[in-house]
Design an enzyme around this catalytic site. Sequence first.
Site, short mmCIF file in Angstrom:
data_model
loop_
_atom_site.label_atom_id
_atom_site.label_comp_id
_atom_site.label_asym_id
_atom_site.label_seq_id
_atom_site.Cartn_x
_atom_site.Cartn_y
_atom_site.Cartn_z
N SER A 45 43.99 87.70 9.10
CA SER A 45 43.74 86.36 8.46
C SER A 45 43.00 85.48 9.40
O SER A 45 42.15 84.76 8.89
CB SER A 45 45.17 85.79 8.41
OG SER A 45 46.16 86.21 7.58
N ASP A 46 43.20 85.49 10.82
CA ASP A 46 42.34 84.81 11.65
C ASP A 46 40.75 85.23 11.43
O ASP A 46 40.12 84.19 12.02
CB ASP A 46 42.85 85.03 13.13
CG ASP A 46 42.43 84.08 14.05
OD1 ASP A 46 42.48 82.94 13.69
OD2 ASP A 46 42.22 84.35 15.12
N TRP A 47 40.74 86.14 11.09
CA TRP A 47 39.00 86.61 10.77
C TRP A 47 38.64 86.21 9.56
O TRP A 47 37.39 86.42 9.54
CB TRP A 47 39.11 88.20 11.04
CG TRP A 47 39.20 88.83 12.52
CD1 TRP A 47 40.17 88.02 13.30
CD2 TRP A 47 38.89 89.93 13.07
NE1 TRP A 47 40.27 88.88 14.56
CE2 TRP A 47 39.52 90.06 14.57
CE3 TRP A 47 37.90 90.95 12.48
CZ2 TRP A 47 39.05 90.99 15.29
CZ3 TRP A 47 37.80 92.12 13.65
CH2 TRP A 47 38.25 92.11 14.84
N GLY A 50 35.30 83.55 4.55
CA GLY A 50 34.82 83.10 3.14
C GLY A 50 35.55 81.77 2.92
O GLY A 50 34.94 80.80 2.64
N GLU A 115 31.37 82.01 -4.74
CA GLU A 115 31.43 83.66 -4.18
C GLU A 115 31.27 84.64 -5.51
O GLU A 115 31.24 84.32 -6.61
CB GLU A 115 32.79 83.74 -3.43
CG GLU A 115 32.71 83.01 -2.25
CD GLU A 115 33.69 83.64 -1.09
OE1 GLU A 115 34.36 84.42 -1.65
OE2 GLU A 115 33.79 82.81 -0.21
N HIS A 230 34.13 95.98 2.22
CA HIS A 230 33.07 95.01 2.16
C HIS A 230 31.70 95.57 2.44
O HIS A 230 31.40 96.30 3.25
CB HIS A 230 33.54 94.22 3.26
CG HIS A 230 33.08 92.61 2.80
ND1 HIS A 230 31.86 92.55 3.17
CD2 HIS A 230 33.47 91.62 2.52
CE1 HIS A 230 31.30 91.17 2.75
NE2 HIS A 230 32.38 90.69 2.38
N ARG A 276 32.54 93.50 -4.99
CA ARG A 276 32.24 94.30 -3.88
C ARG A 276 32.32 95.70 -3.94
O ARG A 276 31.49 96.39 -3.22
CB ARG A 276 33.38 93.94 -3.05
CG ARG A 276 33.35 92.42 -2.20
CD ARG A 276 34.58 92.05 -1.50
NE ARG A 276 34.47 90.93 -0.82
CZ ARG A 276 35.45 90.17 -0.44
NH1 ARG A 276 36.63 90.69 -0.31
NH2 ARG A 276 35.32 89.04 0.24
N HIS A 341 37.81 96.89 4.24
CA HIS A 341 37.83 95.60 4.47
C HIS A 341 39.40 95.30 4.08
O HIS A 341 40.06 94.50 4.62
CB HIS A 341 37.14 94.81 3.78
CG HIS A 341 37.23 93.37 3.82
ND1 HIS A 341 37.07 92.73 5.08
CD2 HIS A 341 37.28 92.16 2.84
CE1 HIS A 341 37.30 91.18 4.77
NE2 HIS A 341 37.40 91.20 3.45
N ARG A 376 40.22 93.54 -5.63
CA ARG A 376 40.54 92.01 -5.27
C ARG A 376 39.40 91.07 -5.39
O ARG A 376 38.21 91.34 -4.89
CB ARG A 376 40.88 91.84 -3.74
CG ARG A 376 41.21 90.50 -3.45
CD ARG A 376 41.72 90.23 -1.79
NE ARG A 376 40.79 90.73 -1.07
CZ ARG A 376 39.85 89.76 -0.31
NH1 ARG A 376 40.10 88.64 -0.69
NH2 ARG A 376 38.87 90.20 0.47
#
Length: 546
Positions: A45-47, A50, A115, A230, A276, A341, A376
């Site tokens: 989550s911290d990474w 987008g 996006e 990804h 993706r 990803h 997703r």
Amino acid sequence: MMKIANQFDVLVIGSGAAGLYAALCLPEHWQVGIITKDTLKTGASDWAQGGIAASIDPSDSPELHLEDTIKAGAGLCDRQAVEFLVNHAPEAIASLVELGVAFDRKGDRLAMTLEAAHSKPRVLHAADTTGKAIVATLTEKVLAKPNIEIFPQTLALDLWLDEQQQCQGVQLLYENRLEWIKAQAVILATGGGGQVFAQTTNPGVSTGDGVALAWRGGAIVRDLEFIQFHPTALTVPGAPHFLISEAVRGEGAYLVDEKGDRFTFNYHRAGELAPRDVVSRAIFSHLQKHSPNPAQAQVYLDLSNIPPEKIRHRFPNIIKVCQHWGIDIFNQLIPVTPAAHYWMGGVETDLNSCTSIPGLYSVGETASTGVHGANRLASNSLLECIVFAAQLKKLEINPSRDVPRETTPQEIKANFKRDLETITKIRAELPSLMWQSAGICRTGTRLNQALLKVSAWRKILAEQPIKQHIANSTPTETLVFTSPEAVNQLRLYAETTNLVDIGYLILKSALFRTESRGGHYRLDYPDTLESWQVHTLIQGDRILAK
């Protein structure tokens, strides 16, 4: 050494956005423990760069968000779950804003970007570190709650089930102690399992722990073959596979080969903004055709079409990371390749985040809520964390008032050096095997060969002497390891076991599904079949389509 209490009302395993938000949603008179195997702010989550999707603009609607999500999910989204997600999205954003998350604004309104595969600009962001902004805010709020205790460097090893197979706690490796902690409810929020692959954007802590724990405990896991690769991870020798956000392409960056050709239009009419999985396969296929060494080759992101001031405003972290690795994104192309990803599958849950095991809940990437289907939609993952973690407000338990049980400390002067070589070898070889066999393009032959190898590794790990200390530990005693090396070896064994177990489950699921759909692509079964518009369920060693 801080002693851990041997009972809580609720234990949350994991400290990303889903786990932190879940803890904040629980009543303040409950005793809550957050178990994190590293420190706070080390999860995926911290990474997340987008952003977080929500239809809050007057030109948008939950119905459009629903349609985009279902279209991306390639026929496997649970419509009821997606409706639940998109209808609760505005409420989730309002909650984050109220907590203090500083989303970017355009005048007095929240700024939104477009996006890939979204029909409207609906992605809210905080520059290009949205996940970090959300996690930082949630962490600050959690640390201020006197009823929440955080236990860093702590690893959950197994679920504690009673005679009725109801979850009543977990077995933990805390500092140098192996002990059993009781709880009225256990919430799994451990994120994904990207470290099972050689190429991944996930942090080192993403070893599939929650899915492995739940499956070994008898829970139903679902759709584990669906991995989102990804398409644009930074590829520089010595650098981690830092994700170059989809938002870069959304703002107008081109994806080009070494000749400068925008090759993705040869594979899909939407080019760089195709879903993706399509873009990842386009890159993979293009490199297979045009590179003498496709495994070591890359393609490039060209940002020259985006005004420099917009790049500075939207992507300061990408600028910083690329500069660190010697790339000036204003004047140079960014070398990228696909990398694992996001895991669409996980522990099967309902709309209240309940798993098939009473007392066990799952949120975030660890869960399979039905909203992502086979692929997703971008920026729905942070939204899913918040929307479904919020449902734990409805959690009903009888807060424990039991007298804390006494346990007998037992010192263990163990050293597992003899096991270490075998465990280290398996840990090193598994990601390459999974990348080659269950990566972007799969075949039955490779999946079968890998499944045989991984099954053999599972047997070898189960027979290691180190395993006996975990298996023979009982709730009436606390094992205290006198050697720091033994603790590190136990951690390595536990994570390797989890990785091998989820590798086994991914391979088994991918071999079972004889079609291609979303994040699962079989070269030997390239078509999407109506007969396979079903979920893959695994419980124990039983696999079925439903």
